[in-house]
Structure formats: C-alpha cells, structure tokens
Enzyme design. Sequence first.
Site, PDB file in Angstrom:
ATOM      1  N   ALA A 213       0.869  -1.179  -0.069  1.00  0.00           N
ATOM      2  CA  ALA A 213       0.227   0.149  -0.014  1.00  0.00           C
ATOM      3  C   ALA A 213       0.868   1.381   0.015  1.00  0.00           C
ATOM      4  CB  ALA A 213      -1.042   0.096   1.295  1.00  0.00           C
TER       5      ALA A 213
ATOM      6  N   TYR B 113       4.905 -14.631 -14.830  1.00  0.00           N
ATOM      7  CA  TYR B 113       4.050 -13.467 -14.148  1.00  0.00           C
ATOM      8  C   TYR B 113       2.550 -14.197 -14.151  1.00  0.00           C
ATOM      9  CZ  TYR B 113       1.592  -9.037 -12.855  1.00  0.00           C
ATOM     10  OH  TYR B 113       0.940  -8.255 -12.460  1.00  0.00           O
TER      11      TYR B 113
ATOM     12  N   LYS C 133      -0.227 -15.196 -11.312  1.00  0.00           N
ATOM     13  CA  LYS C 133      -1.743 -14.649 -11.089  1.00  0.00           C
ATOM     14  C   LYS C 133      -2.870 -15.561 -11.244  1.00  0.00           C
ATOM     15  CE  LYS C 133      -0.369 -10.445  -9.942  1.00  0.00           C
ATOM     16  NZ  LYS C 133      -0.650  -9.776  -8.546  1.00  0.00           N
TER      17      LYS C 133
HETATM   18  P1  NAP Z   1       3.805  -1.005  -7.795  1.00  0.00           P
HETATM   19  O1  NAP Z   1       3.530   0.349  -8.048  1.00  0.00           O
HETATM   20  O2  NAP Z   1       5.014  -1.591  -8.393  1.00  0.00           O
HETATM   21  O3  NAP Z   1       3.539  -1.235  -6.191  1.00  0.00           O
HETATM   22  C1  NAP Z   1       4.148  -2.632  -5.579  1.00  0.00           C
HETATM   23  C2  NAP Z   1       3.835  -2.424  -4.338  1.00  0.00           C
HETATM   24  O4  NAP Z   1       3.939  -3.795  -3.632  1.00  0.00           O
HETATM   25  C3  NAP Z   1       4.581  -1.722  -3.274  1.00  0.00           C
HETATM   26  O5  NAP Z   1       3.920  -1.005  -2.212  1.00  0.00           O
HETATM   27  C4  NAP Z   1       5.521  -2.452  -2.797  1.00  0.00           C
HETATM   28  O6  NAP Z   1       6.160  -1.986  -1.662  1.00  0.00           O
HETATM   29  C5  NAP Z   1       4.804  -3.956  -2.496  1.00  0.00           C
HETATM   30  N1  NAP Z   1       5.647  -5.070  -2.543  1.00  0.00           N
HETATM   31  C6  NAP Z   1       6.339  -5.833  -3.436  1.00  0.00           C
HETATM   32  N2  NAP Z   1       6.726  -6.714  -2.995  1.00  0.00           N
HETATM   33  C7  NAP Z   1       6.424  -6.953  -1.719  1.00  0.00           C
HETATM   34  C8  NAP Z   1       6.512  -7.865  -0.677  1.00  0.00           C
HETATM   35  N3  NAP Z   1       7.270  -8.927  -1.100  1.00  0.00           N
HETATM   36  N4  NAP Z   1       6.126  -7.742   0.380  1.00  0.00           N
HETATM   37  C9  NAP Z   1       5.304  -6.483   0.641  1.00  0.00           C
HETATM   38  N5  NAP Z   1       5.102  -5.552  -0.243  1.00  0.00           N
HETATM   39  C10 NAP Z   1       5.427  -5.584  -1.307  1.00  0.00           C
HETATM   40  O7  NAP Z   1       2.520  -2.149  -8.541  1.00  0.00           O
HETATM   41  P2  NAP Z   1       1.246  -1.577  -9.127  1.00  0.00           P
HETATM   42  O8  NAP Z   1       1.010  -1.485 -10.343  1.00  0.00           O
HETATM   43  O9  NAP Z   1       0.363  -0.960  -7.933  1.00  0.00           O
HETATM   44  O10 NAP Z   1       0.375  -3.379  -8.807  1.00  0.00           O
HETATM   45  C11 NAP Z   1      -0.441  -3.576  -7.785  1.00  0.00           C
HETATM   46  C12 NAP Z   1      -0.899  -5.159  -7.755  1.00  0.00           C
HETATM   47  O11 NAP Z   1      -1.641  -4.864  -8.992  1.00  0.00           O
HETATM   48  C13 NAP Z   1       0.194  -5.950  -8.246  1.00  0.00           C
HETATM   49  O12 NAP Z   1      -0.128  -7.196  -7.576  1.00  0.00           O
HETATM   50  C14 NAP Z   1       0.183  -6.181  -9.705  1.00  0.00           C
HETATM   51  O13 NAP Z   1       0.782  -7.543 -10.003  1.00  0.00           O
HETATM   52  C15 NAP Z   1      -1.248  -6.077 -10.078  1.00  0.00           C
HETATM   53  N6  NAP Z   1      -1.535  -5.323 -11.360  1.00  0.00           N
HETATM   54  C16 NAP Z   1      -0.964  -4.187 -11.697  1.00  0.00           C
HETATM   55  C17 NAP Z   1      -0.936  -3.976 -13.210  1.00  0.00           C
HETATM   56  C18 NAP Z   1      -0.699  -2.636 -13.491  1.00  0.00           C
HETATM   57  O14 NAP Z   1      -0.931  -2.295 -14.669  1.00  0.00           O
HETATM   58  N7  NAP Z   1       0.038  -1.674 -12.754  1.00  0.00           N
HETATM   59  C19 NAP Z   1      -1.874  -4.746 -13.885  1.00  0.00           C
HETATM   60  C20 NAP Z   1      -2.229  -5.963 -13.278  1.00  0.00           C
HETATM   61  C21 NAP Z   1      -2.105  -6.288 -12.247  1.00  0.00           C
HETATM   62  P3  NAP Z   1       7.686  -1.223  -1.663  1.00  0.00           P
HETATM   63  O15 NAP Z   1       7.108   0.304  -1.869  1.00  0.00           O
HETATM   64  O16 NAP Z   1       8.072  -1.230  -0.234  1.00  0.00           O
HETATM   65  O17 NAP Z   1       8.569  -1.641  -2.655  1.00  0.00           O
END
Ligand code: NAP
Length: 250
Positions: free
Chosen positions: A16, A158, A162
Amino acid sequence: MKEGVLRGKVALVTGASRGIGRAVAVRLAVMGAFVCINYKTNERAAAETLDVITRSGGKGDLAPFDVADGAVVRSVTGAIIRERGSLDILVNNAGVTLNTLFVRTGDEEWNALMDTNLRGTFNCCRAALRSMQRRRWGRIVNMVSVVAEGGNPGQACYSASKAGVLGLTRSLAAEVGSRNICVNAVSPGFIETDMTADLDEKSRSMILRKIPLGRTGLPEDVAGVVGFLVSPDADYITGQVIRVNGGLYM
Ligand code: NAP
C-alpha cells in the site's frame, strides 16, 4: 462511494506504499476502515499514504513486512488482531512483475516472483482467516491481472503466478463461504503505476489501441471496485473475478 460504511472494520492492504495499493488504502479509509498499510522497503512512500489518509480524516498505521515471509506475516497479523481486536478485510495487492522470455527465466527469478505473488497471498490469507473465521465475517480481495486469463508473451511466469492466485481465490471462496467470508479477485488491465512506467512508447501505444475505452487505467479505477467488493452492497458476491481493464480483455 458510501463514506463510513466500514466503520469499526480493520483492513490490511499489502503493497500500500504506492500505486494501486495506495489508492485502495485511501479508499477503504474514506469508507471508515482502520487501514494497516503494508509495504516491503519503501517507508517514505508508505508514510505518504498514511499522511493522505490522516489528512482526509481517516485512520491507519504502517505495517512493514515481506509478504513472502510466513513467520513474519503470522506475527504481524497476530499483533494487529491483538491490538485492534480483529482483522476483517484483507486486500492482497503486493506484487512484482517479471518481463522475460520464458526460456531465459532463471530459477531465482521464478522463485522470487512466486514467493511474493503466490506464496505471499497464501501467507496473508491463512494468517487473516484466523480472525475472520472466529468472527464469522471477512472480506478478502486478491489482485490478479489481465494476463492471468489472456496471457502475454514475455510474461508466462507472471501470468502463472496470477493464475495461481485466481485458482486460490475460487477454491478458498468455496471453502469459507459458510463462515460469511467472501473471497474475490480484481483483475486490472494496464494501470498507470511504477510497475508500468518503464514501458516504451511503442508497446504503450500498441496496448492503447487494444483498449476500447481508449485510455489507460488509474489506480483509483481499481480502488473503487475493491471498495465496492468489501462494502455491504457486495455481500452476496464471492468467488468472482472483476475485470478492470477498459475492455482490453472481455
Ligand atoms: P507497484 O506500483 O510496483 O507497487 C508495488 C507495491 O507492492 C509496493 O507497495 C511494494 O512495496 C509492494 N511489494 C512488492 N513486493 C512486496 C513484498 N514482498 N512484500 C510486501 N510488499 C511488497 O505495483 P502496482 O502497479 O500498484 O501493482 C499492484 C498490484 O496490481 C500487483 O499485484 C500487480 O501485479 C497488480 N497489477 C498491476 C497492473 C498495472 O498495470 N499496474 C496490472 C495488473 C495487475 P515497496 O514500496 O516497499 O517496494
């Protein structure tokens, strides 16, 4: 959005500190939940999430831990339950991506990806269910991805992580429904966050051409759906995957 409908509920949103997770945390706080803001390393960003929440009159706290570490997940969630009395809502959002040709993927990359995306979801669900089962109420939302269903070259691993979460979502929903615990998945398409920021212009415009709504998504587009799924309006929804992708995959 119905402000205050989650008053008295305690939510944990993993990942978050940034992106989708931050928008979800803010949304649940506006809806009245006390929000535990999980992150792995980026304390400054997580503190900003908390700041946004408190400035808008919401309540929350930081909860740093690596979702891949089962023992730490158990101990932190245990502390949350002891301190706050319950853990009612879990949003498994923390995730990492891997963009590599399948044959070039190393064992370590595979393990790191699965440890966060799939094992992390397993760890957090198992830990949170203790409180939810006791109280006979719980809402779990798992963040998957359009590629879990549609596939994408360079993202086989990936996608597998998922798709694993999607399978977990449906079977867990069947297992815990009798305890009034709803488990659903939200499947974003292309959302503007750090995760997608590196994409080159050519790939970006190629994806854009495939999105009927003609724009990429914002974290808030996803947060609204998560908010709905944990609200009383969604009390009869479980085991579903809600796609938030502008029509990219139907
Ligand atoms: P993001 O901006 O890269 O942020 C990732 C978040 O996950 C950060 O808060 C990070 O913490 C945290 N994190 C990563 N590894 C972790 C771990 N081992 N333990 C605890 N926290 C961890 O990602 P996002 O784009 O918001 O994506 C959020 C979710 O949506 C993910 O599951 C991603 O696969 C999914 N998703 C995203 C997209 C897209 O287009 N963006 C599309 C489909 C699905 P730190 O800040 O401390 O690193």
